[in-house]
Design an enzyme around this catalytic site. Structure first.
Site, PDB file in Angstrom:
ATOM      1  CG  HIS A  46      -0.230   0.336   2.494  1.00  0.00           C
ATOM      2  ND1 HIS A  46       0.512  -0.608   3.160  1.00  0.00           N
ATOM      3  CD2 HIS A  46      -0.124   1.471   3.216  1.00  0.00           C
ATOM      4  CE1 HIS A  46       1.035  -0.073   4.235  1.00  0.00           C
ATOM      5  NE2 HIS A  46       0.675   1.196   4.302  1.00  0.00           N
TER       6      HIS A  46
HETATM    7  C1  UD1 Z   1      -2.123   4.968   6.275  1.00  0.00           C
HETATM    8  C2  UD1 Z   1      -0.849   5.449   6.949  1.00  0.00           C
HETATM    9  C3  UD1 Z   1       0.216   4.367   6.817  1.00  0.00           C
HETATM   10  C4  UD1 Z   1      -0.279   3.029   7.280  1.00  0.00           C
HETATM   11  C5  UD1 Z   1      -1.550   2.683   6.535  1.00  0.00           C
HETATM   12  C6  UD1 Z   1      -2.124   1.355   6.964  1.00  0.00           C
HETATM   13  C7  UD1 Z   1      -0.407   7.870   6.937  1.00  0.00           C
HETATM   14  C8  UD1 Z   1       0.398   8.935   6.295  1.00  0.00           C
HETATM   15  N1  UD1 Z   1      -0.342   6.655   6.355  1.00  0.00           N
HETATM   16  O1  UD1 Z   1      -1.832   4.890   4.869  1.00  0.00           O
HETATM   17  O2  UD1 Z   1       1.334   4.729   7.599  1.00  0.00           O
HETATM   18  O3  UD1 Z   1       0.703   2.043   7.047  1.00  0.00           O
HETATM   19  O4  UD1 Z   1      -2.512   3.713   6.765  1.00  0.00           O
HETATM   20  O5  UD1 Z   1      -3.272   1.030   6.265  1.00  0.00           O
HETATM   21  O6  UD1 Z   1      -1.075   8.112   7.907  1.00  0.00           O
HETATM   22  N2  UD1 Z   1      -9.160   4.386   2.161  1.00  0.00           N
HETATM   23  C9  UD1 Z   1     -10.407   3.816   2.117  1.00  0.00           C
HETATM   24  N3  UD1 Z   1     -10.961   3.389   3.292  1.00  0.00           N
HETATM   25  C10 UD1 Z   1     -10.344   3.520   4.469  1.00  0.00           C
HETATM   26  C11 UD1 Z   1      -9.065   4.126   4.496  1.00  0.00           C
HETATM   27  C12 UD1 Z   1      -8.480   4.546   3.352  1.00  0.00           C
HETATM   28  O7  UD1 Z   1     -11.015   3.669   1.074  1.00  0.00           O
HETATM   29  O8  UD1 Z   1     -10.903   3.110   5.498  1.00  0.00           O
HETATM   30  C13 UD1 Z   1      -8.524   4.814   0.913  1.00  0.00           C
HETATM   31  C14 UD1 Z   1      -8.870   6.210   0.519  1.00  0.00           C
HETATM   32  O9  UD1 Z   1      -9.051   6.220  -0.856  1.00  0.00           O
HETATM   33  C15 UD1 Z   1      -7.604   6.996   0.833  1.00  0.00           C
HETATM   34  C16 UD1 Z   1      -6.526   5.949   0.669  1.00  0.00           C
HETATM   35  O10 UD1 Z   1      -7.139   4.711   1.026  1.00  0.00           O
HETATM   36  O11 UD1 Z   1      -7.426   8.072   0.002  1.00  0.00           O
HETATM   37  C17 UD1 Z   1      -5.342   6.191   1.560  1.00  0.00           C
HETATM   38  O12 UD1 Z   1      -5.728   6.270   2.934  1.00  0.00           O
HETATM   39  P1  UD1 Z   1      -4.842   7.118   3.987  1.00  0.00           P
HETATM   40  O13 UD1 Z   1      -5.364   6.963   5.361  1.00  0.00           O
HETATM   41  O14 UD1 Z   1      -4.665   8.474   3.486  1.00  0.00           O
HETATM   42  O15 UD1 Z   1      -3.416   6.435   3.894  1.00  0.00           O
HETATM   43  P2  UD1 Z   1      -3.000   4.930   3.800  1.00  0.00           P
HETATM   44  O16 UD1 Z   1      -2.374   4.712   2.467  1.00  0.00           O
HETATM   45  O17 UD1 Z   1      -4.099   4.007   4.226  1.00  0.00           O
END
Ligand code: UD1
Length: 390
Positions: free
Chosen positions: A218
């Site tokens: 991811h």
């Molecule tokens: C985040 C953390 C990362 C961790 C990871 C575990 C930061 C900078 N990054 O990354 O350190 O290893 O979580 O999963 O805080 N999304 C969904 N549903 C959700 C959550 C996310 O659809 O419940 C999608 C959204 O499109 C979002 C993307 O995932 O834009 C990224 O989510 P985000 O929380 O920004 O960062 P992660 O890549 O999940």
């Protein structure tokens, strides 16, 4: 400090525990358990920022880990780095002003960790960071920025290993702020290992013990660039011709796979074969599969630690790690994101070549107790006699 007072006049320290994203939940669960043993000394609230909000990224973990429902859910959701961080800060400031905690506890390195630290410190509230001092020295990782900002501000820095202690010392952190307590994520793993081993998911999927790999992916550096992502999938396709690969896909990665039109690399139907794509798994299900996997392929932080304790070979598709102890003592090998090196290292594991693993110091299931013991010592020193249980 603003010690809260119960009706009977007993002083209790009021703590806000913060979680936001999936890797936070398994770190906070044992801390809450340990705090629950001291109801007379500690009053704690659980705040979920809502950084992760999907049922499978969030609620499923609360259920698996037996965590209480958050007292407050800020419901922030996704956004750009600044947008998400800013929204968390605005919402968390309101919570701090209303609740007036004595201490805020943050875990890990996600945006919620940094945002809540900055907010609380600016209000003069003490903050403790669990999993402090980890450094990848890679400033292109948002998590590294979060780690640095959080540690420079926090009052208590709870570390998982001696390398982290050294990192903090080199950055000029005062010795009395550094507390080597061990690894709370491993507390959770050891607590749930037996329960996970009793699930029948592996058999239900028709997988042999030691006859499959698991995969997580991811990191923006791996999934946001089409060429890099496709190269990784090419390598994985080759590995999967010898060993089925179970791939619980992160929402961010699913979005990129669809944007880059790379869906043809996967099998989404049973039987499990090739790279088998599935929705994110619950904590117990994934632990269950990892325990009996031939190898784990990942770019996650926590899995590097979990595989070290499980003794399962781990190939980390990154060029650096903030958790070098898992390479020094454990099963972890850094393989970068170029197909040739991923394949070379996977073939070594397939041919039976794997690193012996030793368990790092204090990764023994008691880290959360040490943290709460320290909080009681430093925040509850005014209590004596029957009231103090340490
Ligand atoms: C985040 C953390 C990362 C961790 C990871 C575990 C930061 C900078 N990054 O990354 O350190 O290893 O979580 O999963 O805080 N999304 C969904 N549903 C959700 C959550 C996310 O659809 O419940 C999608 C959204 O499109 C979002 C993307 O995932 O834009 C990224 O989510 P985000 O929380 O920004 O960062 P992660 O890549 O999940």
């Amino acid at each position: 400090m603003l010690y809260s007072r119960t009706k009977g006049g007993t002083a209790r320290v009021k703590i806000i525990n913060v979680v936001g994203a999936r890797p936070n939940f398994m770190k906070m669960a044992p801390i809450i358990d340990a705090m629950n043993r001291y109801p007379k000394q500690i009053r704690h609230l659980l705040i979920h920022t809502g950084q992760h909000y999907d049922e499978k990224m969030s609620k499923a973990f609360f259920d698996d880990l037996g965590m209480p429902k958050p007292d407050i859910d800020l419901g922030i959701g996704s956004g750009s780095q600044a947008e998400q961080t800013g929204k968390i800060m605005i919402a968390f400031e309101r919570v701090c002003l209303t609740e007036r905690p004595d201490l805020v506890i943050v875990v890990g390195d996600v945006n919620s960790t940094m945002a809540c630290t900055i907010t609380a410190k600016k209000l003069g509230i003490k903050v403790a960071h669990v999993e402090a001092g980890l450094r990848s020295r890679d400033m292109s990782m948002p998590e590294e920025i979060n780690r640095l900002c959080t540690d420079v501000l926090c009052d208590h820095l709870y570390t998982t290993d001696r390398i982290a202690n050294e990192n903090l010392r080199k950055e000029g952190v005062a010795e009395d702020k550094i507390h080597f307590v061990g690894n709370v994520m491993i507390d959770t793993l050891l607590k749930h290992k037996q329960m996970a081993s009793q699930l029948d998911l592996r058999q239900a999927l028709g997988l042999e013990s030691d006859g499959y790999a698991t995969l997580t992916l991811h990191r923006p550096s791996n999934v946001d660039d089409r060429q890099v992502l496709q190269g990784i999938f090419e390598a994985l396709r080759e590995i999967s011709s010898d060993l089925p690969v179970v791939f619980p896909i992160h929402p961010r990665t699913r979005k990129m796979v669809s944007e880059f039109n790379l869906g043809h690399y996967f099998n989404e139907n049973k039987p499990v074969a090739g790279i088998w794509l599935t929705e994110p798994l619950g904590y117990l299900e994934f632990l269950h599969l990892n325990m009996q996997a031939k190898m784990v392929l990942t770019d996650s932080g926590g899995l590097q630690e979990e595989t070290t304790v499980l003794g399962v070979p781990c190939l980390t598709m990154r060029n650096n790690t903030e958790r070098p102890i898992t390479c020094e003592m454990g099963t972890n090998v850094m393989v970068g994101n170029q197909p040739s090196e991923i394949l070379t290292q996977a073939k070594k594991v397939l041919s039976g070549e794997s690193k012996p693993s030793r368990i790092p110091e204090k990764w023994d299931g008691h880290a959360a107790e040490r943290i709460v013991g320290h909080i009681l010592e430093t925040c509850c020193t005014w209590q004596t006699g029957d009231e103090a249980r340490i």
